[in-house]
Write a protein that holds these residues in place. Structure first.
Motif, PDB file in Angstrom:
ATOM      1  N   LEU A   1       0.827  -1.204   0.000  1.00 37.54           N
ATOM      2  CA  LEU A   1       0.000   0.000   0.000  1.00 37.54           C
ATOM      3  C   LEU A   1       0.862   1.255   0.000  1.00 37.54           C
ATOM      4  O   LEU A   1       1.864   1.330   0.727  1.00 37.54           O
ATOM      5  N   VAL A   2       0.455   2.218  -0.809  1.00 46.17           N
ATOM      6  CA  VAL A   2       1.104   3.526  -0.816  1.00 46.17           C
ATOM      7  C   VAL A   2       0.085   4.554  -0.353  1.00 46.17           C
ATOM      8  O   VAL A   2      -0.951   4.746  -1.005  1.00 46.17           O
ATOM      9  N   PHE A   3       0.361   5.189   0.780  1.00 44.33           N
ATOM     10  CA  PHE A   3      -0.515   6.255   1.270  1.00 44.33           C
ATOM     11  C   PHE A   3      -0.124   7.548   0.562  1.00 44.33           C
ATOM     12  O   PHE A   3       0.978   8.072   0.778  1.00 44.33           O
ATOM     13  N   LEU A   4      -0.999   8.035  -0.287  1.00 42.91           N
ATOM     14  CA  LEU A   4      -0.768   9.298  -0.993  1.00 42.91           C
ATOM     15  C   LEU A   4      -1.597  10.365  -0.285  1.00 42.91           C
ATOM     16  O   LEU A   4      -2.825  10.405  -0.417  1.00 42.91           O
ATOM     17  N   ILE A   5      -0.929  11.232   0.468  1.00 45.54           N
ATOM     18  CA  ILE A   5      -1.618  12.118   1.405  1.00 45.54           C
ATOM     19  C   ILE A   5      -1.471  13.580   0.994  1.00 45.54           C
ATOM     20  O   ILE A   5      -0.360  14.077   0.779  1.00 45.54           O
ATOM     21  N   ASP A   6      -2.592  14.233   0.895  1.00 39.07           N
ATOM     22  CA  ASP A   6      -2.648  15.668   0.594  1.00 39.07           C
ATOM     23  C   ASP A   6      -2.305  16.446   1.866  1.00 39.07           C
ATOM     24  O   ASP A   6      -3.008  16.351   2.872  1.00 39.07           O
ATOM     25  N   VAL A   7      -1.204  17.214   1.823  1.00 38.25           N
ATOM     26  CA  VAL A   7      -0.824  18.047   2.972  1.00 38.25           C
ATOM     27  C   VAL A   7      -0.804  19.523   2.564  1.00 38.25           C
ATOM     28  O   VAL A   7      -0.054  20.323   3.119  1.00 38.25           O
ATOM     29  N   SER A   8      -1.635  19.882   1.601  1.00 40.24           N
ATOM     30  CA  SER A   8      -1.707  21.280   1.175  1.00 40.24           C
ATOM     31  C   SER A   8      -2.308  22.134   2.286  1.00 40.24           C
ATOM     32  O   SER A   8      -2.835  21.622   3.281  1.00 40.24           O
ATOM     33  N   GLY A   9      -2.231  23.451   2.116  1.00 41.08           N
ATOM     34  CA  GLY A   9      -2.675  24.368   3.161  1.00 41.08           C
ATOM     35  C   GLY A   9      -4.121  24.196   3.556  1.00 41.08           C
ATOM     36  O   GLY A   9      -4.491  24.410   4.719  1.00 41.08           O
ATOM     37  N   SER A  10      -4.973  23.796   2.617  1.00 42.93           N
ATOM     38  CA  SER A  10      -6.396  23.650   2.927  1.00 42.93           C
ATOM     39  C   SER A  10      -6.677  22.474   3.851  1.00 42.93           C
ATOM     40  O   SER A  10      -7.781  22.356   4.386  1.00 42.93           O
TER      41      SER A  10
ATOM     42  N   ASP B   1       0.692 -11.362  -7.437  1.00 40.94           N
ATOM     43  CA  ASP B   1      -0.477 -12.060  -6.888  1.00 40.94           C
ATOM     44  C   ASP B   1      -0.911 -11.485  -5.539  1.00 40.94           C
ATOM     45  O   ASP B   1      -1.613 -12.150  -4.771  1.00 40.94           O
ATOM     46  N   GLY B   2      -0.489 -10.276  -5.279  1.00 46.57           N
ATOM     47  CA  GLY B   2      -0.883  -9.626  -4.036  1.00 46.57           C
ATOM     48  C   GLY B   2      -1.743  -8.400  -4.303  1.00 46.57           C
ATOM     49  O   GLY B   2      -2.223  -8.173  -5.422  1.00 46.57           O
ATOM     50  N   VAL B   3      -1.923  -7.599  -3.283  1.00 53.61           N
ATOM     51  CA  VAL B   3      -2.704  -6.368  -3.384  1.00 53.61           C
ATOM     52  C   VAL B   3      -1.738  -5.204  -3.539  1.00 53.61           C
ATOM     53  O   VAL B   3      -0.919  -4.941  -2.649  1.00 53.61           O
ATOM     54  N   ASN B   4      -1.811  -4.518  -4.662  1.00 50.16           N
ATOM     55  CA  ASN B   4      -0.977  -3.349  -4.916  1.00 50.16           C
ATOM     56  C   ASN B   4      -1.916  -2.160  -5.131  1.00 50.16           C
ATOM     57  O   ASN B   4      -2.612  -2.091  -6.147  1.00 50.16           O
ATOM     58  N   ARG B   5      -1.922  -1.237  -4.177  1.00 53.38           N
ATOM     59  CA  ARG B   5      -2.937  -0.191  -4.221  1.00 53.38           C
ATOM     60  C   ARG B   5      -2.393   1.133  -3.694  1.00 53.38           C
ATOM     61  O   ARG B   5      -1.701   1.177  -2.671  1.00 53.38           O
ATOM     62  N   VAL B   6      -2.727   2.202  -4.421  1.00 49.95           N
ATOM     63  CA  VAL B   6      -2.475   3.563  -3.953  1.00 49.95           C
ATOM     64  C   VAL B   6      -3.733   4.039  -3.239  1.00 49.95           C
ATOM     65  O   VAL B   6      -4.842   3.906  -3.771  1.00 49.95           O
ATOM     66  N   MET B   7      -3.569   4.600  -2.049  1.00 54.01           N
ATOM     67  CA  MET B   7      -4.705   5.072  -1.255  1.00 54.01           C
ATOM     68  C   MET B   7      -4.585   6.585  -1.111  1.00 54.01           C
ATOM     69  O   MET B   7      -3.815   7.089  -0.288  1.00 54.01           O
ATOM     70  N   LEU B   8      -5.331   7.281  -1.953  1.00 52.56           N
ATOM     71  CA  LEU B   8      -5.273   8.742  -2.013  1.00 52.56           C
ATOM     72  C   LEU B   8      -6.230   9.347  -0.990  1.00 52.56           C
ATOM     73  O   LEU B   8      -7.424   9.039  -0.980  1.00 52.56           O
ATOM     74  N   ALA B   9      -5.708  10.227  -0.143  1.00 49.24           N
ATOM     75  CA  ALA B   9      -6.518  10.927   0.859  1.00 49.24           C
ATOM     76  C   ALA B   9      -6.385  12.423   0.620  1.00 49.24           C
ATOM     77  O   ALA B   9      -5.281  12.971   0.659  1.00 49.24           O
TER      78      ALA B   9
END
Length: 708
Positions: free
Chosen positions: A344-353, A437-445
């Motif tokens: 899993l890749v946690f793609l996290i928005d840390v912009s000012g808003s 054969d696994g779970v490969n997922r980007v998790m955008l928040a």
């Protein structure tokens, strides 16, 4: 009458000789009188206190005239101040009179910023404030004036001295006792008579996020326009769509759509209602509301057949002339011990808003919950994006949980939103630690737009489609309000073979990332499509409830290149059609003049079928679809709605609620009380309280005004 002779006689009489003693007394009295007169004259010339009465009056008048400019306002103020206070109190208790010619004053609550919720909420809703007629207002004004005059007379009139219990005057010490000041009420008011003023329940009892709060907000402001606080701009973006139309089965017998397991719409509706206003119609996607709840549909026996379908037909509770065809799909539930390894890749928005409590801080807490759910061999990476993108945590096994949690805890907001760069960096890391054969997922928040880089939804769609082909999927989680781009979330989640969820509380984060983690992370079937063909001999008309944004062309069903929704482990998917049986009298479309000759009943074997349901899907690692078919006959039908299963009836209640919030014609005459009745009777097992929460939302919607 005395004659002249008599007068003459009297003049000639001789006066008697004076008495010496009488003369002495007369002289003494005269001298005494003279002495007294001398004393008075001296006092009048030199004494300031010995003024004559007229002089005293003149002096007093001069003093009054010299000081009248000060005395007069002071006296008037003493009299007017209590009167003004009393009149103000009466005015505060009464709403302002209605402006002539206006029937209603309407205020859009959702256009307010998060004064009753988060900043600038997207969905715009209306709350009506009905003001009193002018005649009634005038009458109340006269009553207030009379009360003011009575109060003035009571204040000006001399106060009667208090009497003792025996009826006499009270003692002087009783008159001089100091009474304690009256305590202010909850609204901060004190009555003129010294007693506590009655509390204005609407103001003193106001609770943010309730119906009472919304009604108060609908009152017109008494502040001038230039003194009102500026409202924060609402920049939420949702996709506009029209409700599915009614189709004539003879002319258009086939319906095709992609399944939808997203739940963002229900969470968004839930937050709106709890904050005291009805959601914007386009934020209500009925299928996402139905699929928010877990259902106990019958699932498949093995993973080789990833899901099972259950079809039933029942009377429609809101229309006696129609029936509901209920299609339920249950995905295979992968056991925790059999779940594949996750990358899993946690793609996290840390912009000012993101610098709000319901955004980055909530996001950090949510992802901490997810990490606690993962297995030690699972891999986590963290990429952040603001003005640009950066890697915060290289691929790390969950066995080093403290390292992962520390990276999450140290995230700080700031900058613009370079979403495109973040997505590219996240996919790069996912490929770097790819698990076969696994779970490969980007998790955008995120909370909103990608305002740096490729910001067009179509460009993002193409980018996600390209990366999807590599075997890395993408899910999207929305946080906060005021900048939420729901349209973008739906676009990239659908094209990334992932789901879109909206998280507004830690409880919702637990549902999405802990309780539903298996469904969220582990895909058991992809590109799932449903196609239904209706039998014109049995069905005159039909309409699909929801799935407006998931409609497909008829030819897309057999085209494996056309993307569709995915089903996760244990997922429940429900689709409901409202059908009009032939000859029921509920038809809305006139029949074709020359159409009857073309009807083919398909032979005796198919004459009893309402419809034929086909489902196509692909296994996660395959590119060729498989087909499942199910005929719908009278054997699937129950005679009364109450005979339908508990889960079927509850899902129908949710469908009715969603249509009601969208103000659709089908449920215009179907009240919230009826929805409550169905949902309460069909609540069934509710281990997490989701269905009880639904009942509270129905009550809130009813209190907030029902239909638009």
């Amino acid at each position: 009458m005395v004659d002249d002779n008599e007068l003459e006689r009297l003049r000639n009489i001789m006066a008697p000789a004076p008495d010496a003693e009488a003369k002495a007394r007369a002289i003494a009295a005269a001298m005494q009188a003279f002495d007294e007169e001398e004393k008075i004259s001296v006092a009048a010339q030199g004494s300031a206190s010995g003024l004559r009465l007229t002089e005293r009056a003149q002096k007093l008048w001069r003093e009054i005239m010299q000081k009248k400019l000060i005395a007069t306002p002071a006296i008037a103020g003493l009299v007017a101040l209590p009167i003004a206070g009393y009149a103000t109190l009466q005015m505060l208790r009464e709403p302002p009179p209605r402006i002539a010619g206006d029937e209603k004053i309407t205020e859009t609550l959702a256009d307010k910023p998060a004064t009753n919720g988060p900043a600038a909420k997207g969905p715009a809703t209306n709350e009506l404030a009905t003001l009193k007629p002018i005649a009634e207002a005038d009458k109340q004004k006269k009553d207030t004036d009379n009360e003011s005059r009575d109060a003035t007379e009571a204040l000006v009139a001399p106060a009667s001295p208090p009497k003792s219990e025996a009826g006499g005057l009270a003692k002087q010490d009783a008159l001089q006792r100091s009474e304690p000041a009256p305590a202010p009420t909850a609204s901060g008011e004190v009555a003129l008579n010294g007693a506590a003023a009655p509390v204005d329940a609407a103001r003193a009892g106001r609770v943010p996020g309730t119906a009472a709060e919304s009604k108060l907000m609908a009152q017109p402001s008494t502040l001038p326009a230039d003194q009102m606080l500026p409202q924060e701009e609402n920049r939420d973006r949702v996709e506009d769509f029209k409700t599915n139309p009614v189709h004539a089965a003879l002319e258009d017998p086939v319906s095709t759509f992609s399944i939808d397991v997203d739940t963002a719409s229900y969470s968004f509706v839930q937050r709106s209602l709890k904050e005291g206003y009805l959601p914007q119609a386009d934020t209500v996607r009925v299928e996402e509301m139905i699929n928010y709840f877990p259902y106990d549909w019958k699932g498949p026996d093995a993973a080789s057949t990833p899901f099972n379908s259950t079809v039933s037909v029942m009377p429609t509770p809101w229309n006696e002339h129609t029936k509901l065809m209920h299609v339920a799909i249950k995905g295979f539930d992968v056991k925790p011990t059999e779940q594949p390894k996750a990358n899993l890749v946690f793609l996290i928005d840390v912009s000012g808003s993101m610098n709000e409590q319901d955004k980055l801080p909530l996001l950090q807490s949510a992802f901490r919950l997810l990490v606690s759910k993962l297995k030690p061999d699972d891999i986590v990476s963290i990429v952040t994006y603001a003005g640009d993108a950066g890697t915060v945590l290289m691929p790390t096994k969950v066995a080093e949980k403290d390292k992962i949690l520390s990276a999450i805890d140290h995230l700080q907001p700031g900058g613009s939103t370079a979403g495109e760069a973040g997505i590219r960096e996240a996919y790069k890391l996912a490929q770097q630690s790819f698990v076969k054969d696994g779970v490969n997922r980007v998790m955008l928040a995120t909370d909103g737009d990608f305002n740096v880089g490729q910001t067009d939804d179509d460009d993002l769609k193409r980018l996600i489609e390209q990366e999807r082909k590599t075997g890395v999927f993408l899910s999207v989680f929305g946080f906060g309000r005021g900048n939420l781009n729901d349209q973008m979330m739906q676009t990239i989640a659908q094209n990334g073979n992932g789901t879109a969820a909206y998280i507004d509380t830690l409880a919702e984060a637990e549902k999405v990332l802990v309780e539903d983690a298996s469904s969220t992370l582990f895909t058991i079937a992809k590109d799932v499509k449903i196609q239904v063909e209706f039998n014109p001999n049995k069905v005159s008309e039909y309409r699909l409830i929801g799935y407006e944004t998931r409609a497909l062309n008829r030819e897309d069903f057999n085209n494996d290149r056309v993307d569709a929704g995915d089903i996760g482990s244990g997922h429940s998917v429900t689709a409901i059609y409202e059908i009009t049986p032939k000859g029921s009298g509920g038809e809305q479309i006139d029949p074709l003049r020359y159409g009857q000759a073309t009807v083919n009943n398909g032979g005796v074997a198919n004459a009893d079928e309402y419809a034929f349901v086909k489902i196509r899907y692909k296994l996660p690692n395959e590119d060729t679809s498989k087909l499942i078919t199910t005929p719908v006959t009278s054997a699937n039908e129950v005679e009364s709605f109450d005979q339908a299963g508990t889960d079927q009836r509850f899902s129908v209640a949710v469908a009715a609620f969603g249509q009601k919030l969208r103000d659709e014609d089908a449920t215009a005459k179907f009240g919230y009380d009826k929805i409550m009745e169905i949902a309460t009777a069909a609540r069934g097992a509710d281990p997490f309280g989701y269905r009880s929460e639904f009942l509270s939302l129905v009550r809130l919607a009813s209190a907030l005004g029902g239909n638009r």
